[in-house]
Write a protein that holds these residues in place. Structure first.
Motif, PDB file in Angstrom:
ATOM      1  N   GLY A  82       2.498  40.119 -69.257  1.00  0.00           N
ATOM      2  CA  GLY A  82       3.152  38.379 -69.392  1.00  0.00           C
ATOM      3  C   GLY A  82       3.154  37.720 -68.452  1.00  0.00           C
ATOM      4  N   LEU A  83       3.495  38.072 -67.389  1.00  0.00           N
ATOM      5  CA  LEU A  83       4.014  36.941 -66.005  1.00  0.00           C
ATOM      6  C   LEU A  83       2.582  36.178 -65.439  1.00  0.00           C
ATOM      7  CD1 LEU A  83       7.155  38.038 -64.517  1.00  0.00           C
ATOM      8  CD2 LEU A  83       6.765  36.078 -66.543  1.00  0.00           C
ATOM      9  N   ARG A  84       1.615  36.621 -65.766  1.00  0.00           N
ATOM     10  CA  ARG A  84       0.308  37.471 -64.722  1.00  0.00           C
ATOM     11  C   ARG A  84       0.050  35.763 -65.574  1.00  0.00           C
ATOM     12  NH1 ARG A  84      -2.690  38.840 -60.393  1.00  0.00           N
ATOM     13  NH2 ARG A  84      -1.955  40.782 -59.452  1.00  0.00           N
ATOM     14  N   PHE A  85      -0.037  36.309 -67.280  1.00  0.00           N
ATOM     15  CA  PHE A  85      -0.891  35.105 -68.618  1.00  0.00           C
ATOM     16  C   PHE A  85      -0.008  33.732 -67.891  1.00  0.00           C
ATOM     17  CE2 PHE A  85      -1.260  33.168 -72.113  1.00  0.00           C
ATOM     18  CZ  PHE A  85      -2.574  33.407 -72.784  1.00  0.00           C
ATOM     19  N   ALA A  86       0.909  34.208 -68.299  1.00  0.00           N
ATOM     20  CA  ALA A  86       2.353  32.878 -68.061  1.00  0.00           C
ATOM     21  C   ALA A  86       1.486  31.910 -67.045  1.00  0.00           C
ATOM     22  CB  ALA A  86       3.431  33.273 -68.425  1.00  0.00           C
ATOM     23  N   ARG A  87       1.699  32.715 -65.490  1.00  0.00           N
ATOM     24  CA  ARG A  87       0.696  31.681 -64.251  1.00  0.00           C
ATOM     25  C   ARG A  87      -0.036  31.171 -64.797  1.00  0.00           C
ATOM     26  NH1 ARG A  87       1.265  36.021 -61.132  1.00  0.00           N
ATOM     27  NH2 ARG A  87       3.676  35.277 -60.414  1.00  0.00           N
ATOM     28  N   MET A  88      -0.729  31.535 -64.798  1.00  0.00           N
ATOM     29  CA  MET A  88      -2.627  30.902 -65.486  1.00  0.00           C
ATOM     30  C   MET A  88      -2.176  29.837 -66.446  1.00  0.00           C
ATOM     31  SD  MET A  88      -5.207  34.558 -65.534  1.00  0.00           S
ATOM     32  CE  MET A  88      -4.687  35.259 -66.301  1.00  0.00           C
ATOM     33  N   ALA A  89      -1.887  29.806 -67.808  1.00  0.00           N
ATOM     34  CA  ALA A  89      -1.817  29.635 -68.265  1.00  0.00           C
ATOM     35  C   ALA A  89      -0.989  27.699 -68.146  1.00  0.00           C
ATOM     36  CB  ALA A  89      -1.177  29.846 -69.829  1.00  0.00           C
ATOM     37  N   SER A  90      -0.187  27.938 -66.622  1.00  0.00           N
ATOM     38  CA  SER A  90       0.756  26.930 -66.581  1.00  0.00           C
ATOM     39  C   SER A  90      -0.088  26.300 -65.424  1.00  0.00           C
ATOM     40  CB  SER A  90       1.692  27.271 -65.279  1.00  0.00           C
ATOM     41  OG  SER A  90       2.549  26.316 -64.645  1.00  0.00           O
ATOM     42  N   ALA A  91      -1.057  26.653 -64.924  1.00  0.00           N
ATOM     43  CA  ALA A  91      -2.195  26.423 -64.074  1.00  0.00           C
ATOM     44  C   ALA A  91      -3.043  25.224 -64.680  1.00  0.00           C
ATOM     45  CB  ALA A  91      -3.182  27.502 -62.597  1.00  0.00           C
TER      46      ALA A  91
END
Length: 317
Positions: A157-166
């Protein structure tokens, strides 16, 4: 006469060479490409393994009872819902998961499904191959500035969050077990997540408490035209409710990599319904993840059977 090596059962047809290099002290037994629960039980009776590495099928109470020497069940991945943990605990058998070993692969797949839903990639591709040019009539959804709601803030979830935030998305997340989160993720409750998210992406384990978490009632609380992505477990979604929501337009599109029954049976309604983008639970299936999960599963076995061996160097790929 040399002492016989203890048996280790793999519920699949193979393991990465880097994982096998860590298991030289075991007699590795493979269950084959598509083992069923009965196959696992029979192999446990035949070989009495001290360890099981679980890739496919379930390891239930019958299999655990059929292996008196069993000490550890190690998941080739992060989800342990296919293992009867109650039966394992009753026998004193440890259950270990390869937490985070496939996090990059699954997060990337979730991103791909979200993008495919927002940009209508499969539908436009099919139209182009059929000779159509829909430039004047089609409009995709722009994700920049929109909100993605994550259920589960673990490694994936946190990896996905980082990409979505970028990408310029606002990221909110619900996880009652998560500690402090990075600044680009705003923790929230489920009611707020349903209400505010333009995209909902599932990244949590399946438990008795969250079975069919996404259902008729919770989908009705979401924004009209929400996108749903699931790379976690199929049981998190009430499939009949999701089908109705896609048909009504309450859900714009659903990108799914996991399902209530796997493999998906021919004739499932999702297969012919527009608005569903499907993949056969392969989010974590990449060359790198195959090695990472195998090595992690092997190390988890050795940490139980040979405690000091888990600190040895791991072969690199």
């Amino acid at each position: 006469m040399s002492q016989r090596k203890p048996a280790l059962l793999v519920t699949a047809a193979d393991l990465a060479p880097q994982a096998l290099a860590l298991l030289e002290d075991f007699e590795v037994v493979y269950a084959g490409k598509t083992p069923g629960e009965d196959d696992i039980v029979a192999l446990c009776r035949q070989h009495d393994p001290v360890a099981i590495i679980v890739r496919y099928s379930k390891v239930g109470a019958a299999a655990i009872a059929a292996a008196p020497s069993l000490r550890v069940i190690s998941k080739h991945g992060s989800g342990t819902d296919t293992i009867d943990k109650v039966a394992a605990a009753a026998r004193g058998v440890e259950v270990r998961a390869a937490v985070g070993a496939n996090a990059a692969a699954v997060a990337e797949h979730a991103l791909a499904l979200m993008m495919a839903c927002a940009k209508s990639v499969p539908a436009l591709d099919a139209r182009m191959h059929a000779g159509y040019w829909d430039k004047a009539t089609h409009k995709s959804l722009e994700l920049h500035g929109r909100t993605v709601g994550l259920i589960g803030l673990g490694a994936i979830g946190l990896r996905f969050a980082r990409m979505a935030s970028a990408m310029g998305m606002n990221v909110i997340g619900f996880d009652p077990f998560a500690g402090d989160t990075p600044g680009f993720v705003k923790k929230t409750d489920l009611e707020t997540l349903w209400r505010e998210a333009d995209v909902i992406s599932l990244h949590c384990p399946l438990t008795a408490d969250n079975h069919k978490l996404l259902n008729e009632a919770t989908l009705a609380q979401c924004k009209h035209g929400v996108i749903v992505v699931n790379t976690a477990r199929g049981g998190l979604i009430d499939e009949a409710a999701l089908l109705a929501a896609v048909r009504s337009g309450q859900v714009l599109a659903a990108g799914l990599d996991s399902f209530c029954v796997e493999p998906m049976v021919q004739g499932h309604a999702f297969q012919t319904e527009p608005g569903f983008i499907l993949s056969p639970h392969i989010g974590g299936v990449t060359g790198d993840a195959y090695i990472n999960m195998g090595v992690a599963a092997a190390r988890n076995v050795r940490s139980v059977i040979q405690p000091h061996a888990s600190r040895e160097a791991v072969p690199q790929h």
